[in-house]
Scaffold this motif. Sequence first.
Motif, PDB file in Angstrom:
ATOM      1  N   GLU A 270      -7.082   4.238  -3.119  1.00  0.00           N
ATOM      2  CA  GLU A 270      -7.161   4.020  -1.688  1.00  0.00           C
ATOM      3  C   GLU A 270      -5.876   3.333  -1.263  1.00  0.00           C
ATOM      4  O   GLU A 270      -5.368   2.477  -1.981  1.00  0.00           O
ATOM      5  N   VAL A 271      -5.351   3.702  -0.123  1.00  0.00           N
ATOM      6  CA  VAL A 271      -4.075   3.124   0.311  1.00  0.00           C
ATOM      7  C   VAL A 271      -4.326   1.756   0.925  1.00  0.00           C
ATOM      8  O   VAL A 271      -4.193   1.548   2.112  1.00  0.00           O
ATOM      9  N   ARG A 272      -4.743   0.837   0.090  1.00  0.00           N
ATOM     10  CA  ARG A 272      -4.974  -0.534   0.541  1.00  0.00           C
ATOM     11  C   ARG A 272      -4.103  -1.516  -0.253  1.00  0.00           C
ATOM     12  O   ARG A 272      -4.059  -2.685   0.049  1.00  0.00           O
ATOM     13  N   PHE A 273      -3.452  -0.994  -1.270  1.00  0.00           N
ATOM     14  CA  PHE A 273      -2.627  -1.838  -2.122  1.00  0.00           C
ATOM     15  C   PHE A 273      -1.196  -1.347  -2.017  1.00  0.00           C
ATOM     16  O   PHE A 273      -0.871  -0.260  -2.429  1.00  0.00           O
ATOM     17  N   THR A 274      -0.339  -2.130  -1.416  1.00  0.00           N
ATOM     18  CA  THR A 274       1.023  -1.670  -1.138  1.00  0.00           C
ATOM     19  C   THR A 274       1.981  -2.101  -2.227  1.00  0.00           C
ATOM     20  O   THR A 274       1.679  -2.957  -3.055  1.00  0.00           O
ATOM     21  N   PHE A 275       3.159  -1.494  -2.204  1.00  0.00           N
ATOM     22  CA  PHE A 275       4.196  -1.864  -3.165  1.00  0.00           C
ATOM     23  C   PHE A 275       4.615  -3.312  -2.976  1.00  0.00           C
ATOM     24  O   PHE A 275       4.986  -3.986  -3.933  1.00  0.00           O
ATOM     25  N   LEU A 276       4.526  -3.810  -1.741  1.00  0.00           N
ATOM     26  CA  LEU A 276       4.897  -5.196  -1.482  1.00  0.00           C
ATOM     27  C   LEU A 276       4.002  -6.149  -2.269  1.00  0.00           C
ATOM     28  O   LEU A 276       4.470  -7.096  -2.895  1.00  0.00           O
ATOM     29  N   SER A 277       2.681  -5.895  -2.267  1.00  0.00           N
ATOM     30  CA  SER A 277       1.781  -6.760  -3.024  1.00  0.00           C
ATOM     31  C   SER A 277       1.969  -6.568  -4.519  1.00  0.00           C
ATOM     32  O   SER A 277       1.777  -7.496  -5.307  1.00  0.00           O
ATOM     33  N   VAL A 295      14.898  -2.723 -11.608  1.00  0.00           N
ATOM     34  CA  VAL A 295      15.287  -1.602 -10.755  1.00  0.00           C
ATOM     35  C   VAL A 295      14.022  -0.806 -10.454  1.00  0.00           C
ATOM     36  O   VAL A 295      13.339  -0.351 -11.372  1.00  0.00           O
ATOM     37  N   PHE A 296      13.690  -0.635  -9.176  1.00  0.00           N
ATOM     38  CA  PHE A 296      12.499   0.107  -8.763  1.00  0.00           C
ATOM     39  C   PHE A 296      12.910   1.448  -8.152  1.00  0.00           C
ATOM     40  O   PHE A 296      13.714   1.489  -7.216  1.00  0.00           O
ATOM     41  N   VAL A 297      12.346   2.533  -8.688  1.00  0.00           N
ATOM     42  CA  VAL A 297      12.614   3.884  -8.206  1.00  0.00           C
ATOM     43  C   VAL A 297      11.313   4.466  -7.657  1.00  0.00           C
ATOM     44  O   VAL A 297      10.306   4.507  -8.376  1.00  0.00           O
ATOM     45  N   PRO A 298      11.263   4.913  -6.397  1.00  0.00           N
ATOM     46  CA  PRO A 298      10.019   5.456  -5.839  1.00  0.00           C
ATOM     47  C   PRO A 298       9.715   6.847  -6.376  1.00  0.00           C
ATOM     48  O   PRO A 298      10.542   7.470  -7.051  1.00  0.00           O
ATOM     49  N   SER A 299       8.522   7.335  -6.061  1.00  0.00           N
ATOM     50  CA  SER A 299       8.100   8.668  -6.455  1.00  0.00           C
ATOM     51  C   SER A 299       7.370   9.326  -5.289  1.00  0.00           C
ATOM     52  O   SER A 299       6.736   8.633  -4.477  1.00  0.00           O
ATOM     53  N   GLN A 300       7.439  10.647  -5.211  1.00  0.00           N
ATOM     54  CA  GLN A 300       6.691  11.337  -4.160  1.00  0.00           C
ATOM     55  C   GLN A 300       5.188  11.268  -4.394  1.00  0.00           C
ATOM     56  O   GLN A 300       4.410  11.604  -3.504  1.00  0.00           O
ATOM     57  N   ARG A 301       4.795  10.844  -5.566  1.00  0.00           N
ATOM     58  CA  ARG A 301       3.365  10.645  -5.848  1.00  0.00           C
ATOM     59  C   ARG A 301       2.883   9.267  -5.397  1.00  0.00           C
ATOM     60  O   ARG A 301       1.689   8.970  -5.517  1.00  0.00           O
ATOM     61  N   ASP A 302       3.781   8.430  -4.903  1.00  0.00           N
ATOM     62  CA  ASP A 302       3.362   7.121  -4.394  1.00  0.00           C
ATOM     63  C   ASP A 302       2.641   7.301  -3.068  1.00  0.00           C
ATOM     64  O   ASP A 302       3.226   7.761  -2.084  1.00  0.00           O
ATOM     65  N   ALA A 303       1.369   6.906  -3.038  1.00  0.00           N
ATOM     66  CA  ALA A 303       0.540   7.135  -1.861  1.00  0.00           C
ATOM     67  C   ALA A 303       0.976   6.314  -0.659  1.00  0.00           C
ATOM     68  O   ALA A 303       0.622   6.625   0.476  1.00  0.00           O
ATOM     69  N   HIS A 304       1.759   5.272  -0.876  1.00  0.00           N
ATOM     70  CA  HIS A 304       2.114   4.346   0.192  1.00  0.00           C
ATOM     71  C   HIS A 304       3.532   4.538   0.700  1.00  0.00           C
ATOM     72  O   HIS A 304       4.003   3.741   1.506  1.00  0.00           O
TER      73      HIS A 304
END
Length: 472
Positions: A270-277, A295-304
């Motif tokens: 569920e999109v209730r937990f963000t990368f910030l937290s 080093v943080f690399v995003p992904s297109q599978r990241d729901a947020h």
Amino acid sequence: GSQKRALTTPEQPRSKRGGMWAPSPTQILSPASFSPSATPSQKYSLRGGRGEVVATFGAVQGPRWAGKGQTTVRVKLLEGHEDSLTSSYKYMFQRLRDVRSVLTEKIESLGEELRTHFNIEEFSPVSLPAQDTVAVLGQVCCDSNGKLNAHSVLLEASQEQGARQVPVDLSELRDYSLFPGQVVIMEGMNTSGSRFVASKLYEGVPLPFISAPELKQEPVMVLLACGPYTPSDTLTYEPLIDLLGVINKDHPDVCILMGPFVDSKHEQIEVRFTFLSFCSSKTVILHRKTGCKLVFVPSQRDAHHHYVYPQPPFTLPDLKKDDVQRVTLVPDPCTLLIGGVTFGLTSTDILFHMGAEEINSATGSDRFSRIMKHMLTQRSYYPLYPPAEEVSMDYEKFQQYGQMPLTPDVLIVPSELRYFIKDVIGCVCVNPGRLTKGQVGGTYGRLLLQQNPAHVQGGRVSPCLAGQLVKI
């Protein structure tokens, strides 16, 4: 338990600023704080082979695999700040003619490099009847919406050459490896103008490496890991906790963590937990004790996060001042300079996508090496066209940020396919695998960047690299 979504109707629309897209408050990372189910995964807990080394590369100049947590290791985007994709942008506004313009420029620019490298005088239009052997330039494509095969290959010319498509007969080619979107030169005959019989194939040429790597005197250890960071049957972040234990034990100098962090393919997400937290949690800030850089690399599978390629980096507006110098947020894809060694990174599964489309009649080569070579010689982090259905491509941004500025010393391409680490035309290519595979543990990677000026490879003084892939 998870809450049901509120029904949305035309009479009662959901506010764009409210509901599930509202940012969640920062929380401590614990199963009870964000997981619908706090039950640990049984299969993950009972996994075997923890810490087992499953693949190696090179030799280690020292007694053991460990870093020193050097805070002086420099990590930076190779592109200048003004030229880097450092913020979000408007997408889904591209026009078909703009896409066509980007593809045409790609064919013409790579074609000119090939023409110069192979000393070809000029190109002939692909559909022009010719009784003699001629050289033609174009992009490989398929004659239908199905999968490419030896009988469905078309060669599409650039606008300079008429922008026509012609079927290609590959029967006279002994060795070849082709995929949709590949820019090639073919020599052959087209007696009728309706079918080109290819007799010779010229593939791409890689870019040069960085001229002179400036390696540190002390070895630099880089740890690599790619999500998901939870088993598929629960949202408890046990694999992440175990990875943090490895970081605390080995003290790597740099940790590259690639998405997905909040996997949209997870059944319970569920999109209730963000990368910030995620990043504000006490466990991830363990890097303060170890001294390593993240080093943080995003992904297109990241729901947020933004569902587009190239993908802008994450944002952490509330990052503490003490952590700003240690945390690097980069886009997907990107090229990094770590301790004098260039790294190419993309979290998009290009191996899986190209592996499903490539056709070959090549002897003595494996599929992974061929695909990695295609990426390097086509000078692109995603050379496939059209892209896979799950890739939302913005071609104007892709032209700016999806191309390789040079051939990296290390190319990291995590995939669902089997892990590997190997040398491909002088570049160390790594698929570290994923930290979890379904309900069980997966693999992560670690690299050691060593000082060895006498190591000459391909006519240049190159960094001496050693690598391992390890079960979590």
